[in-house]
Enzyme design. Structure first.
Site, mmCIF file in Angstrom:
data_model
loop_
_atom_site.group_PDB
_atom_site.id
_atom_site.type_symbol
_atom_site.label_atom_id
_atom_site.label_comp_id
_atom_site.label_asym_id
_atom_site.label_seq_id
_atom_site.Cartn_x
_atom_site.Cartn_y
_atom_site.Cartn_z
ATOM 1 N N ASP A 76 0.791 -1.224 0.000
ATOM 2 C CA ASP A 76 0.000 0.000 0.000
ATOM 3 C C ASP A 76 0.826 1.279 0.000
ATOM 4 O OD1 ASP A 76 -2.629 -1.321 0.205
ATOM 5 O OD2 ASP A 76 -1.694 -2.111 2.008
ATOM 6 N N ILE A 139 15.714 -6.652 6.611
ATOM 7 C CA ILE A 139 16.722 -7.710 6.777
ATOM 8 C C ILE A 139 17.811 -7.575 5.716
ATOM 9 C CG2 ILE A 139 15.172 -9.396 7.858
ATOM 10 C CD1 ILE A 139 15.231 -10.881 5.063
ATOM 11 N N ASP A 140 17.504 -6.873 4.604
ATOM 12 C CA ASP A 140 18.448 -6.813 3.477
ATOM 13 C C ASP A 140 19.655 -5.906 3.745
ATOM 14 O OD1 ASP A 140 16.460 -8.309 2.248
ATOM 15 O OD2 ASP A 140 15.567 -6.571 1.267
ATOM 16 N N GLU A 235 19.649 -14.407 -3.331
ATOM 17 C CA GLU A 235 18.559 -14.560 -4.311
ATOM 18 C C GLU A 235 18.727 -13.642 -5.524
ATOM 19 O OE1 GLU A 235 14.887 -13.440 -2.362
ATOM 20 O OE2 GLU A 235 15.592 -11.423 -1.936
ATOM 21 N N ARG A 279 22.424 -30.455 -3.513
ATOM 22 C CA ARG A 279 21.095 -30.208 -2.945
ATOM 23 C C ARG A 279 20.937 -28.737 -2.600
ATOM 24 N NH1 ARG A 279 20.309 -34.615 -4.562
ATOM 25 N NH2 ARG A 279 19.551 -36.440 -3.451
ATOM 26 N N GLN A 287 14.070 -16.243 7.540
ATOM 27 C CA GLN A 287 15.016 -15.161 7.842
ATOM 28 C C GLN A 287 14.328 -13.922 8.413
ATOM 29 O OE1 GLN A 287 18.022 -15.131 4.201
ATOM 30 N NE2 GLN A 287 16.113 -16.187 3.747
HETATM 31 O O1 F6P Z 1 12.974 -6.890 1.664
HETATM 32 C C1 F6P Z 1 12.810 -7.984 2.504
HETATM 33 C C2 F6P Z 1 12.541 -9.236 1.713
HETATM 34 O O2 F6P Z 1 12.416 -10.319 2.628
HETATM 35 C C3 F6P Z 1 13.547 -9.554 0.636
HETATM 36 O O3 F6P Z 1 14.748 -10.077 1.135
HETATM 37 C C4 F6P Z 1 12.766 -10.499 -0.246
HETATM 38 O O4 F6P Z 1 13.249 -10.471 -1.567
HETATM 39 C C5 F6P Z 1 11.360 -9.934 -0.171
HETATM 40 O O5 F6P Z 1 11.309 -9.126 1.000
HETATM 41 C C6 F6P Z 1 10.277 -10.974 -0.116
HETATM 42 O O6 F6P Z 1 9.040 -10.348 -0.155
HETATM 43 P P1 F6P Z 1 7.653 -11.067 0.162
HETATM 44 O O7 F6P Z 1 7.509 -11.140 1.655
HETATM 45 O O8 F6P Z 1 6.632 -10.201 -0.482
HETATM 46 O O9 F6P Z 1 7.728 -12.441 -0.438
#
Ligand code: F6P
Length: 361
Positions: A76, A139-140, A235, A279, A287
């Site tokens: 939002d 967290i990033d 990621e 794997r 996280q």
């Molecule tokens: O920005 C925090 C984060 O957890 C990122 O590390 C991740 O790419 C994204 O948010 C995931 O978002 P959602 O909770 O919408 O899946």
């Protein structure tokens, strides 16, 4: 003199949000005799005038709890608010409605706790004349105007625990184990957890990887008698000649791309190239959950206290920030819109190379 503070938590949740809320409420009420109003689910609560008064009993016992007692939303944007989800989506600027709601409630200052999206809206409200203070969360750890965001340390700790656990099973089965971590377009979680967990290969978005270099490292370890390898991949990582792996497009989100899947791609490529069983573990939202670490509880508490101090001193339009050991403040104008990436000369990269970590380059 201010009398009432409004507060909201926006964007993806992270450990430490409740610790900030608690610090804001305790400081506002006990030290300055203020009232605190909390809006529910981020800016959605401000648009819909969905709020509750938050008092001392509401924040009792929440210091160590993950999540946010106010709820949150990463969809939002009050300046581009989704008013119908039917195709084609229709958006409206609801910022005037938010201002009216704040005025009606007698709120003198809004404390917005969030990442870049939440803080950009806070900046835009400040430009509109509202008294706003920002608190940096994610967290990033990818916000440029602070050394550290709260939530990051907990995410790194969770990822490090996962690497520790993967080690024993990797060793028993002589496998390659890949751990995919979050972080969006920045490699901070992968880098810190990878170093803390003793990963053999760390792959981050800032250093596009060459699959041959990763395979070389695994083979080199095998030749040295180490029949297993641990890879941590962010990621947002991508190969030298390839693209990001997107797992989902969330159409109604202001930031619609959800990354994920690079770990599986890497595993397939490694098995194809050197035939060693590989794997993948995708750590995902683990996280973002659970108890904040002691570090995050302390940082969150310091941020919450400072945010109220700034509000009382009338230092609006700023975000609290950690610089070195000090909690300071920077203007929201300066704080938003720039991703803080890992630089190639970062100390941890150098330390990693020194202890034999491959960065896939
Ligand atoms: O920005 C925090 C984060 O957890 C990122 O590390 C991740 O790419 C994204 O948010 C995931 O978002 P959602 O909770 O919408 O899946």
């Amino acid at each position: 003199m201010i009398k009432t503070i409004g507060m909201l938590t926006g964007g993806g949740d992270c450990p430490g949000l409740n610790a900030v809320i608690r610090a804001v409420v305790k400081t506002a009420i006990n030290r300055y005799g203020l009232r605190v109003i909390g809006f529910k689910d981020g800016y959605r609560g401000l648009v819909l005038n969905d709020y509750r008064e938050v008092d001392l009993s509401d924040v009792s016992g929440i210091l160590d709890k993950g999540g946010t007692i106010l709820g949150t939303s990463n969809k939002d944007n009050p300046f581009k608010y989704l008013v119908t989800s039917k195709e084609p989506n229709e958006y409206k600027d609801m910022s005037d409605v938010c201002v009216e709601n704040l005025v009606k409630l007698g709120i003198d200052c809004l404390i917005a706790i969030g990442g870049d999206g939440t803080l950009t809206s806070a900046r835009d409200f400040y430009r509109k004349g509202l008294n706003v203070i920002g608190v940096p969360k994610t967290i990033d750890n990818d916000l440029s105007a602070t050394d550290t965001t709260f939530g990051f340390n907990t995410a790194v700790t969770t990822a490090t625990d996962a690497i520790d656990k993967l080690h024993s099973t990797a060793e028993s089965h002589h496998r390659v184990m890949i751990l995919e971590v979050m972080g969006r377009y920045a490699g901070w979680i992968a880098l810190e957890a990878g170093i803390a967990g003793g990963a053999d290969v760390i792959i981050i978005p800032e250093i596009p990887y060459d699959i041959c270099k990763i395979s070389e490292k695994i083979i080199e370890r095998k030749t040295d008698g180490k029949n297993f390898s641990i890879i941590v991949v962010a990621e947002g990582a991508k190969p030298l000649d390839g693209d990001l792996v997107v797992c989902k497009v969330v159409k109604d989100s202001p930031d619609p791309i959800r990354l994920g899947g690079i770990g599986n791609k890497l595993a397939e490529d490694i098995e194809k190239q050197i035939g060693i069983e590989t794997r993948v573990t995708v750590l995902g939202h683990l996280q973002r959950g659970g108890h904040p670490t002691a570090y995050d509880r302390i940082l969150s508490t310091r941020y919450g206290v400072k945010a109220v101090e700034l509000a009382v001193e009338g230092k609006f339009g700023n975000m609290v920030s950690l610089q070195g050991k000090d909690i300071v403040y920077v203007s929201l104008e300066e704080a938003v819109g720039k991703v803080k990436n890992v630089k190639s000369d970062n100390d941890l990269i150098k330390a990693g190379r020194s202890v034999g970590v491959s960065f896939g380059d």
